[in-house]
Design a protein around this motif. Structure first.
Motif, short mmCIF file in Angstrom:
data_model
loop_
_atom_site.label_atom_id
_atom_site.label_comp_id
_atom_site.label_asym_id
_atom_site.label_seq_id
_atom_site.Cartn_x
_atom_site.Cartn_y
_atom_site.Cartn_z
N LYS A 4 0.82 -1.22 0.00
CA LYS A 4 0.00 0.00 0.00
C LYS A 4 0.85 1.26 0.00
O LYS A 4 0.47 2.29 -0.54
CB LYS A 4 -0.93 -0.02 1.23
CG LYS A 4 -1.84 1.18 1.32
CD LYS A 4 -2.68 1.10 2.57
CE LYS A 4 -3.54 2.35 2.71
NZ LYS A 4 -4.33 2.32 3.94
N ASN A 5 2.03 1.17 0.61
CA ASN A 5 2.88 2.34 0.71
C ASN A 5 3.42 2.78 -0.64
O ASN A 5 3.96 3.86 -0.77
CB ASN A 5 4.06 2.04 1.66
CG ASN A 5 3.58 1.86 3.09
OD1 ASN A 5 2.56 2.40 3.48
ND2 ASN A 5 4.31 1.06 3.85
N ARG A 169 1.88 8.98 -1.79
CA ARG A 169 1.80 7.53 -1.95
C ARG A 169 1.15 6.93 -0.70
O ARG A 169 1.49 7.30 0.41
CB ARG A 169 3.18 6.91 -2.17
CG ARG A 169 3.83 7.29 -3.48
CD ARG A 169 5.24 6.73 -3.59
NE ARG A 169 5.86 7.08 -4.87
CZ ARG A 169 5.78 6.34 -5.97
NH1 ARG A 169 5.12 5.20 -5.93
NH2 ARG A 169 6.35 6.73 -7.09
N GLY A 170 0.22 6.00 -0.92
CA GLY A 170 -0.39 5.31 0.20
C GLY A 170 -1.62 6.02 0.72
O GLY A 170 -2.67 6.00 0.09
N ASP A 171 -1.51 6.69 1.86
CA ASP A 171 -2.66 7.31 2.52
C ASP A 171 -3.20 8.46 1.69
O ASP A 171 -2.45 9.33 1.25
CB ASP A 171 -2.23 7.80 3.91
CG ASP A 171 -3.42 8.21 4.76
OD1 ASP A 171 -4.56 7.92 4.34
OD2 ASP A 171 -3.21 8.81 5.82
#
Length: 309
Positions: A4-5, A169-171
């Motif tokens: 996910k990161n 990226r990610g969140d």
């Protein structure tokens, strides 16, 4: 590391103010009423300035320009705020977030420059009333407004390009009701010192410098007023500046409160409340400030109502 990161952000999720459905509906109606009143107030003020020949002077040209700016400024934010309050789908695309950020920043910077231009207008009107019409001609007024827009959107282009080339990226969940600088910086990975340098440069050039210029203008205005011998003349001179000084305090004060903090010190809950003030409340207050405290505008409004009935 978690996969996910490494996911590139293609959209953002705006949390808004609360997850309570009942409170969301209440906020929706409150913001909708404020937005409608803001539109009506600014449109009415612009109409009065355009239709009444007594208001065809530089001071009201600037006030009308500010109302026009507030009209579109509120419209950049309000639809997204209303959507966030009432809809279960709180997503906004990356491109949509970028567009909102660009226009909001451009109008923010433009308003700061426009208020500084209005301070210059008030200084000339008080210190050199006999030369006022020559010193502040329609052409120079239009040039100052155009320069405010040009400078505002050039700097908006800079801050938008710098912000949206950060590493997202990610969140993608932002604790806010629109795409604003503090929550976006909180989401970004590896924010470099060069980015902070750009932010501080824009803060100094677009907010602090106009603030200092405006304060200096008012120091000269006060000095000029104190030279007026009659008490009635002093009161009249102060009254012409009071509305503008109130608008300046609200605008510069709220912007400096949010954006002068280092990014590590951003407090999103605190900033969210202040963001409501300068995105929703100030466009509502400005037409009230310039109409309720202004005899010429009230006379023009009374004349318009009498013609309507």
């Amino acid at each position: 590391m978690d996969e996910k990161n490494f996911t590139i952000v293609k959209e953002f999720i705006l949390l808004g103010f609360t997850t309570d459905p009942w409170l969301q509906r209440v906020l929706f109606y409150i913001f909708l009423i404020i937005y409608i009143i803001s539109l009506l107030g600014n449109i009415t003020l612009i109409s009065l300035i355009c239709s009444d020949s007594r208001l065809h002077i530089p001071m009201y040209f600037f006030i009308g320009s500010l109302s026009f700016l507030d009209l579109w400024y509120a419209s950049v934010y309000a639809p997204q705020i209303l959507m966030t309050c009432i809809s279960d789908d709180k997503r906004i695309s990356f491109a949509g977030c970028l567009a909102q950020f660009f226009f909001a920043a451009g109008m923010d910077y433009t308003e700061c420059d426009l208020l500084a231009a209005m301070a210059h207008d008030r200084y000339v009107a008080v210190s050199s009333p006999l030369l006022y019409s020559q010193a502040v001609s329609p052409r120079s007024c239009a040039s100052l407004v155009a320069a405010s827009y040009f400078g505002g959107f050039v700097n908006s282009t800079i801050v938008t390009s710098e912000t949206f080339t950060l590493n997202f990226r990610g969140d993608n969940v932002t604790d806010d009701f629109f795409c604003d600088l503090p929550p976006l910086v909180k989401l970004a990975c590896d924010v470099k010192e060069s980015y902070h340098a750009v932010l501080y440069f824009l803060l100094v050039s677009n907010v602090i410098t106009p603030t200092v210029f405006t304060l200096a203008s008012y120091l000269f205005i006060i000095a000029a007023i104190l030279k007026i011998r009659s008490t009635q003349g002093r009161v009249k001179a102060f009254s012409t500046c009071g509305s503008h000084l109130t608008a300046v305090t609200l605008c510069y004060g709220s912007v400096l409160f949010i954006y002068s903090w280092p990014s590590k010190s951003y407090a999103l809950e605190r900033d969210k409340v202040m963001s409501v003030f300068y995105t929703v409340v100030i466009p509502l207050l400005n037409p009230l400030i310039y109409s309720l405290r202004n005899k010429d505008v009230k006379d023009a409004l009374r004349k318009m109502i009498e013609k309507a009935v």
